[in-house]
Design a protein around this motif. Structure first.
Motif, short mmCIF file in Angstrom:
data_model
loop_
_atom_site.label_atom_id
_atom_site.label_comp_id
_atom_site.label_asym_id
_atom_site.label_seq_id
_atom_site.Cartn_x
_atom_site.Cartn_y
_atom_site.Cartn_z
N GLU A 19 4.19 12.60 0.77
CA GLU A 19 3.60 13.00 -0.51
C GLU A 19 3.60 11.83 -1.47
O GLU A 19 4.57 11.10 -1.58
CB GLU A 19 4.41 14.15 -1.12
CG GLU A 19 4.18 15.47 -0.44
CD GLU A 19 4.90 16.59 -1.16
OE1 GLU A 19 4.89 16.61 -2.40
OE2 GLU A 19 5.46 17.44 -0.45
N GLY A 20 2.50 11.70 -2.18
CA GLY A 20 2.38 10.60 -3.14
C GLY A 20 1.77 9.38 -2.48
O GLY A 20 1.32 9.41 -1.34
N SER A 21 1.75 8.30 -3.23
CA SER A 21 1.19 7.05 -2.70
C SER A 21 2.09 5.89 -3.13
O SER A 21 2.66 5.89 -4.21
CB SER A 21 -0.24 6.85 -3.22
OG SER A 21 -0.27 6.88 -4.63
N LEU A 22 2.21 4.93 -2.23
CA LEU A 22 3.13 3.82 -2.42
C LEU A 22 2.46 2.54 -1.96
O LEU A 22 1.81 2.51 -0.92
CB LEU A 22 4.39 4.08 -1.59
CG LEU A 22 5.47 3.03 -1.57
CD1 LEU A 22 6.15 2.94 -2.93
CD2 LEU A 22 6.51 3.37 -0.51
N LYS A 23 2.61 1.49 -2.77
CA LYS A 23 2.03 0.20 -2.41
C LYS A 23 3.13 -0.84 -2.31
O LYS A 23 3.96 -0.96 -3.19
CB LYS A 23 1.00 -0.23 -3.46
CG LYS A 23 0.45 -1.62 -3.23
CD LYS A 23 -0.70 -2.06 -4.13
CE LYS A 23 -0.81 -1.44 -5.45
NZ LYS A 23 -1.97 -1.90 -6.23
N PHE A 24 3.13 -1.59 -1.20
CA PHE A 24 3.96 -2.78 -1.06
C PHE A 24 3.06 -3.95 -1.42
O PHE A 24 2.09 -4.22 -0.71
CB PHE A 24 4.48 -2.95 0.37
CG PHE A 24 5.45 -1.89 0.80
CD1 PHE A 24 6.78 -1.94 0.39
CD2 PHE A 24 5.04 -0.84 1.60
CE1 PHE A 24 7.67 -0.96 0.79
CE2 PHE A 24 5.93 0.14 2.01
CZ PHE A 24 7.25 0.08 1.59
N ASP A 25 3.36 -4.62 -2.53
CA ASP A 25 2.56 -5.74 -3.00
C ASP A 25 3.27 -7.03 -2.59
O ASP A 25 4.32 -7.37 -3.14
CB ASP A 25 2.40 -5.66 -4.52
CG ASP A 25 1.50 -6.75 -5.07
OD1 ASP A 25 1.21 -7.73 -4.35
OD2 ASP A 25 1.09 -6.63 -6.24
N CYS A 26 2.69 -7.72 -1.61
CA CYS A 26 3.28 -8.97 -1.10
C CYS A 26 2.59 -10.19 -1.69
O CYS A 26 2.57 -11.26 -1.06
CB CYS A 26 3.23 -8.98 0.42
SG CYS A 26 4.14 -7.65 1.20
N VAL A 31 -1.49 -6.54 0.50
CA VAL A 31 -0.83 -5.28 0.17
C VAL A 31 -0.79 -4.37 1.39
O VAL A 31 -1.62 -4.48 2.29
CB VAL A 31 -1.52 -4.52 -0.99
CG1 VAL A 31 -1.51 -5.34 -2.27
CG2 VAL A 31 -2.92 -4.11 -0.62
N LEU A 32 0.18 -3.47 1.38
CA LEU A 32 0.29 -2.41 2.37
C LEU A 32 0.41 -1.12 1.58
O LEU A 32 1.33 -0.99 0.76
CB LEU A 32 1.52 -2.63 3.26
CG LEU A 32 1.75 -1.60 4.34
CD1 LEU A 32 0.64 -1.64 5.38
CD2 LEU A 32 3.08 -1.87 5.02
N VAL A 33 -0.53 -0.21 1.76
CA VAL A 33 -0.57 1.03 0.99
C VAL A 33 -0.31 2.22 1.89
O VAL A 33 -0.94 2.37 2.95
CB VAL A 33 -1.95 1.19 0.29
CG1 VAL A 33 -2.04 2.54 -0.41
CG2 VAL A 33 -2.19 0.07 -0.70
N LEU A 34 0.66 3.05 1.49
CA LEU A 34 0.91 4.32 2.16
C LEU A 34 0.33 5.41 1.26
O LEU A 34 0.79 5.59 0.14
CB LEU A 34 2.41 4.56 2.33
CG LEU A 34 3.16 3.63 3.26
CD1 LEU A 34 4.65 3.96 3.26
CD2 LEU A 34 2.63 3.73 4.67
N ALA A 35 -0.68 6.09 1.75
CA ALA A 35 -1.33 7.16 0.99
C ALA A 35 -2.13 8.02 1.95
O ALA A 35 -2.58 7.53 3.00
CB ALA A 35 -2.24 6.57 -0.08
N ASP A 36 -2.30 9.27 1.60
CA ASP A 36 -3.08 10.20 2.43
C ASP A 36 -2.57 10.23 3.87
O ASP A 36 -3.35 10.26 4.82
CB ASP A 36 -4.57 9.82 2.39
CG ASP A 36 -5.12 9.78 0.97
OD1 ASP A 36 -4.72 10.64 0.16
OD2 ASP A 36 -5.92 8.88 0.67
#
Length: 93
Positions: A19-26, A31-36
């Motif tokens: 649930e939600g969305s999370l971004k790893f900003d390198c 970037v690596l985005v966890l969403a949907d």
């Protein structure tokens, strides 16, 4: 490199919800985005952003970097909703 990590995360999720969305900003590494319920390298707005180096991301995902220790040492910088970042722990197990 981030594409490979995204593919591994997608395989590891195996239908688990996030649930939600999370971004790893390198930074310059991308970037690596966890969403949907999936991981991608396409940048977008997220509920929470974690800024860290690519090396620290690899260590975090491998279980070699404790998230709380990383924050206290300044290796991870969290902005947005930290509750979303807390949910990440259940996916890393």
């Amino acid at each position: 490199m981030l594409n490979t990590i995204a593919e591994r995360i997608n395989t590891g999720l195996n239908g688990q919800g996030f649930e939600g969305s999370l971004k790893f900003d390198c930074g310059a590494d991308g970037v690596l985005v966890l969403a949907d319920n999936m991981a991608s390298t396409v940048d977008r707005d997220t509920d929470c952003t974690i800024r860290l180096s690519l090396e620290n991301l690899k260590a975090l995902l491998a279980g070699k970097l404790n998230p709380m220790t990383g924050v206290m040492m300044g290796k991870l910088k969290i902005s947005g909703n930290p509750a979303v970042a807390m949910k990440l722990g259940s996916l890393l197990k």
